[in-house]
Motif scaffolding. Structure first.
Motif, mmCIF file in Angstrom:
data_model
loop_
_atom_site.group_PDB
_atom_site.id
_atom_site.type_symbol
_atom_site.label_atom_id
_atom_site.label_comp_id
_atom_site.label_asym_id
_atom_site.label_seq_id
_atom_site.Cartn_x
_atom_site.Cartn_y
_atom_site.Cartn_z
ATOM 1 N N LEU A 250 12.800 19.841 36.104
ATOM 2 C CA LEU A 250 12.234 19.748 34.758
ATOM 3 C C LEU A 250 13.109 18.899 33.842
ATOM 4 N N CYS A 251 14.423 18.983 33.988
ATOM 5 C CA CYS A 251 15.318 18.133 33.191
ATOM 6 C C CYS A 251 15.112 16.658 33.527
ATOM 7 N N ILE A 252 14.968 16.365 34.787
ATOM 8 C CA ILE A 252 14.765 14.966 35.187
ATOM 9 C C ILE A 252 13.420 14.458 34.689
ATOM 10 N N ILE A 253 12.379 15.253 34.814
ATOM 11 C CA ILE A 253 11.051 14.843 34.332
ATOM 12 C C ILE A 253 11.054 14.664 32.817
ATOM 13 N N GLY A 254 11.691 15.594 32.092
ATOM 14 C CA GLY A 254 11.780 15.462 30.637
ATOM 15 C C GLY A 254 12.574 14.244 30.214
ATOM 16 N N GLY A 255 13.647 13.928 30.947
ATOM 17 C CA GLY A 255 14.421 12.730 30.647
ATOM 18 C C GLY A 255 13.630 11.455 30.883
ATOM 19 N N ILE A 256 12.821 11.448 31.923
ATOM 20 C CA ILE A 256 11.975 10.266 32.181
ATOM 21 C C ILE A 256 10.949 10.096 31.065
ATOM 22 N N ILE A 257 10.404 11.203 30.591
ATOM 23 C CA ILE A 257 9.435 11.117 29.488
ATOM 24 C C ILE A 257 10.102 10.588 28.228
ATOM 25 N N PHE A 258 11.320 11.054 27.946
ATOM 26 C CA PHE A 258 12.052 10.534 26.794
ATOM 27 C C PHE A 258 12.332 9.046 26.947
ATOM 28 N N CYS A 259 12.688 8.596 28.151
ATOM 29 C CA CYS A 259 12.976 7.178 28.356
ATOM 30 C C CYS A 259 11.724 6.317 28.215
ATOM 31 N N PHE A 260 10.562 6.843 28.605
ATOM 32 C CA PHE A 260 9.339 6.076 28.453
ATOM 33 C C PHE A 260 8.824 6.076 27.019
ATOM 34 N N SER A 261 9.361 6.936 26.176
ATOM 35 C CA SER A 261 8.933 6.920 24.774
ATOM 36 C C SER A 261 9.415 5.675 24.061
ATOM 37 N N VAL B 90 16.494 12.176 10.131
ATOM 38 C CA VAL B 90 17.843 11.742 10.475
ATOM 39 C C VAL B 90 17.741 10.707 11.591
ATOM 40 N N GLY B 91 18.545 9.647 11.516
ATOM 41 C CA GLY B 91 18.587 8.711 12.627
ATOM 42 C C GLY B 91 18.260 7.288 12.284
ATOM 43 N N GLY B 92 17.737 6.999 11.112
ATOM 44 C CA GLY B 92 17.497 5.616 10.722
ATOM 45 C C GLY B 92 16.080 5.156 10.989
ATOM 46 N N SER B 93 15.977 3.887 11.369
ATOM 47 C CA SER B 93 14.667 3.258 11.538
ATOM 48 C C SER B 93 14.021 3.710 12.854
ATOM 49 N N ASP B 94 12.788 3.259 13.049
ATOM 50 C CA ASP B 94 12.058 3.628 14.270
ATOM 51 C C ASP B 94 12.712 3.035 15.517
ATOM 52 N N GLN B 95 13.266 1.835 15.402
ATOM 53 C CA GLN B 95 13.916 1.219 16.564
ATOM 54 C C GLN B 95 15.193 1.966 16.937
ATOM 55 N N THR B 96 15.941 2.395 15.922
ATOM 56 C CA THR B 96 17.156 3.163 16.185
ATOM 57 C C THR B 96 16.811 4.511 16.796
ATOM 58 N N LYS B 97 15.768 5.139 16.266
ATOM 59 C CA LYS B 97 15.331 6.431 16.812
ATOM 60 C C LYS B 97 14.876 6.283 18.263
ATOM 61 N N ALA B 98 14.229 5.184 18.596
ATOM 62 C CA ALA B 98 13.780 4.960 19.968
ATOM 63 C C ALA B 98 14.974 4.815 20.905
ATOM 64 N N LYS B 99 16.028 4.144 20.451
ATOM 65 C CA LYS B 99 17.225 4.004 21.285
ATOM 66 C C LYS B 99 17.929 5.345 21.457
ATOM 67 N N ILE B 100 17.962 6.149 20.390
ATOM 68 C CA ILE B 100 18.584 7.470 20.487
ATOM 69 C C ILE B 100 17.772 8.364 21.426
ATOM 70 N N ALA B 101 16.447 8.260 21.371
ATOM 71 C CA ALA B 101 15.595 9.045 22.272
ATOM 72 C C ALA B 101 15.803 8.614 23.722
ATOM 73 N N CYS B 102 16.002 7.329 23.948
ATOM 74 C CA CYS B 102 16.263 6.855 25.309
ATOM 75 C C CYS B 102 17.620 7.358 25.797
ATOM 76 N N LEU B 103 18.620 7.399 24.901
ATOM 77 C CA LEU B 103 19.920 7.961 25.259
ATOM 78 C C LEU B 103 19.797 9.444 25.600
ATOM 79 N N ALA B 104 18.980 10.165 24.843
ATOM 80 C CA ALA B 104 18.732 11.575 25.146
ATOM 81 C C ALA B 104 18.069 11.723 26.515
ATOM 82 N N GLY B 105 17.146 10.837 26.833
ATOM 83 C CA GLY B 105 16.502 10.870 28.140
ATOM 84 C C GLY B 105 17.492 10.622 29.274
#
Length: 159
Positions: A102-113, A37-52
């Protein structure tokens, strides 16, 4: 509603932290590479950054709430003119600070993905196919040597 203002502020910040964390988890599941779910890899990367970003905001809300409450407790504890019941810092505040970290660290990891996805191109590997090996059972034993390989293969030909 009869509680003091700082407790209501802490309650509001914690409720917003829980809501942001829930939506961050939903967007994180959609933004991972392993989901369809979520579309292409670029779209998924933007959604992951939003989650972060949502996880970072959730952690900041939780950290602010715990710190505001702890500040009030310590200021009342060390105030000699405060005559009501005094409280100390408890385990719930330390767990809140650890969870917020832990939430802040996990969000930073998501943003760096997202940075890992945009910089490195995926390398494809070419598949050349398997080579066939003839076993001693599939060889044709004629008096006249035949140059053509046999037409059928048994299961030992692929080992």
């Amino acid at each position: 509603l009869s509680l003091t203002g700082y407790i209501q502020a802490c309650r509001g910040l914690m409720i917003s932290a829980v809501c942001l964390g829930f939506f961050g988890a939903v967007f994180g599941l959609v933004g991972m590479k392993c989901t369809k779910v979520g579309g292409s890899d670029q779209t998924k990367a933007k959604i992951a950054c939003l989650a972060g970003l949502m996880f970072i905001l959730s952690g900041l809300c939780s950290m602010t709430s715990c710190s505001l409450y702890a500040n009030r407790i310590t200021s009342e504890f060390f105030d000699p003119s405060f005559v009501a019941q005094k409280y100390e810092l408890g385990a719930a505040l330390f767990i809140g600070w650890a969870g917020a970290s832990l939430c802040i660290i996990g969000g930073i990891i998501f943003c760096f993905s997202i940075a890992e996805n945009s910089n490195s191109a995926r390398r494809g590997y070419a598949y050349n196919g398997a080579t066939s090996v003839m076993s001693s059972r599939t060889k044709v034993h004629n008096s006249v040597p035949d140059k053509t390989p046999p037409k059928h293969f048994d299961k030992n030909a692929y080992v």
